[in-house]
Motif scaffolding. Sequence first.
Motif, short mmCIF file in Angstrom:
data_model
loop_
_atom_site.label_atom_id
_atom_site.label_comp_id
_atom_site.label_asym_id
_atom_site.label_seq_id
_atom_site.Cartn_x
_atom_site.Cartn_y
_atom_site.Cartn_z
N VAL A 127 0.85 -1.20 0.00
CA VAL A 127 0.00 0.00 0.00
C VAL A 127 0.88 1.25 0.00
CG1 VAL A 127 -1.72 1.32 1.29
CG2 VAL A 127 -1.95 -1.17 1.07
N ALA A 128 1.94 1.24 0.79
CA ALA A 128 2.85 2.40 0.85
C ALA A 128 3.52 2.65 -0.49
CB ALA A 128 3.90 2.19 1.94
N GLN A 129 3.92 1.59 -1.18
CA GLN A 129 4.55 1.73 -2.50
C GLN A 129 3.56 2.30 -3.52
OE1 GLN A 129 5.83 -2.28 -3.28
NE2 GLN A 129 7.69 -2.09 -2.02
N ILE A 130 2.36 1.79 -3.51
CA ILE A 130 1.34 2.26 -4.45
C ILE A 130 1.00 3.72 -4.15
CG2 ILE A 130 -1.07 1.98 -5.19
CD1 ILE A 130 -0.63 -1.09 -4.70
N ALA A 131 0.81 4.04 -2.88
CA ALA A 131 0.49 5.42 -2.50
C ALA A 131 1.61 6.38 -2.89
CB ALA A 131 0.20 5.51 -1.00
N ARG A 132 2.84 5.98 -2.65
CA ARG A 132 3.98 6.84 -3.01
C ARG A 132 3.97 7.11 -4.53
NH1 ARG A 132 7.42 4.59 -0.15
NH2 ARG A 132 8.03 2.92 -1.59
N HIS A 133 3.76 6.06 -5.31
CA HIS A 133 3.71 6.23 -6.77
C HIS A 133 2.57 7.16 -7.18
CE1 HIS A 133 3.79 5.35 -11.03
NE2 HIS A 133 2.52 5.01 -10.96
N MET A 134 1.39 6.92 -6.62
CA MET A 134 0.24 7.76 -6.98
C MET A 134 0.45 9.21 -6.58
SD MET A 134 -1.94 6.01 -8.68
CE MET A 134 -3.33 7.15 -8.64
N ASN A 135 1.01 9.44 -5.41
CA ASN A 135 1.18 10.80 -4.91
C ASN A 135 2.33 11.53 -5.60
OD1 ASN A 135 -1.00 10.53 -3.17
ND2 ASN A 135 0.27 9.68 -1.55
N GLU A 136 3.38 10.82 -5.97
CA GLU A 136 4.52 11.45 -6.62
C GLU A 136 4.32 11.61 -8.12
OE1 GLU A 136 8.03 9.24 -5.48
OE2 GLU A 136 7.86 9.88 -3.39
N ASP A 137 3.72 10.62 -8.76
CA ASP A 137 3.61 10.62 -10.23
C ASP A 137 2.22 10.93 -10.76
OD1 ASP A 137 6.27 9.87 -10.15
OD2 ASP A 137 5.88 7.75 -10.54
N HIS A 138 1.20 10.86 -9.93
CA HIS A 138 -0.17 11.01 -10.42
C HIS A 138 -1.04 11.87 -9.51
CE1 HIS A 138 0.64 8.02 -13.50
NE2 HIS A 138 1.16 7.25 -12.58
N ALA A 139 -0.45 12.89 -8.90
CA ALA A 139 -1.20 13.74 -7.96
C ALA A 139 -2.42 14.38 -8.63
CB ALA A 139 -0.29 14.81 -7.37
#
Length: 101
Positions: free
Chosen positions: A12-24
């Motif tokens: 979940v942390a990896q997915i959230a990091r990706h979404m927040n950094e690359d797809h805000a």
Amino acid sequence: MDVTDPFPPEVVAQIARHMNEDHADDNVLIVRAFGGVPAATTARMSGMDAEALEFAVAVDGIETPVRVPFRERLTDRGQVRAEVVRLYQESCAALGIPPRH
């Protein structure tokens, strides 16, 4: 039926990091279209489970939690990308915005 959550905290942390950094910006579109927050100015993915994405959504500087349900219960990590892409594309269509990717 297995009702345990198939997504451990590190995933979940990896997915959230990706979404927040690359797809805000995509997060904002998703919560505007499907989270019931059309005035959202920011949306940070804060978690997820097999049923939904979770966001911390800001409107006028006030943050509130929002869940955006998946079409169906997800059972493995490979399904997450396809479901998030679907949510993004359907959000664009619902909001009348051409998809960027």
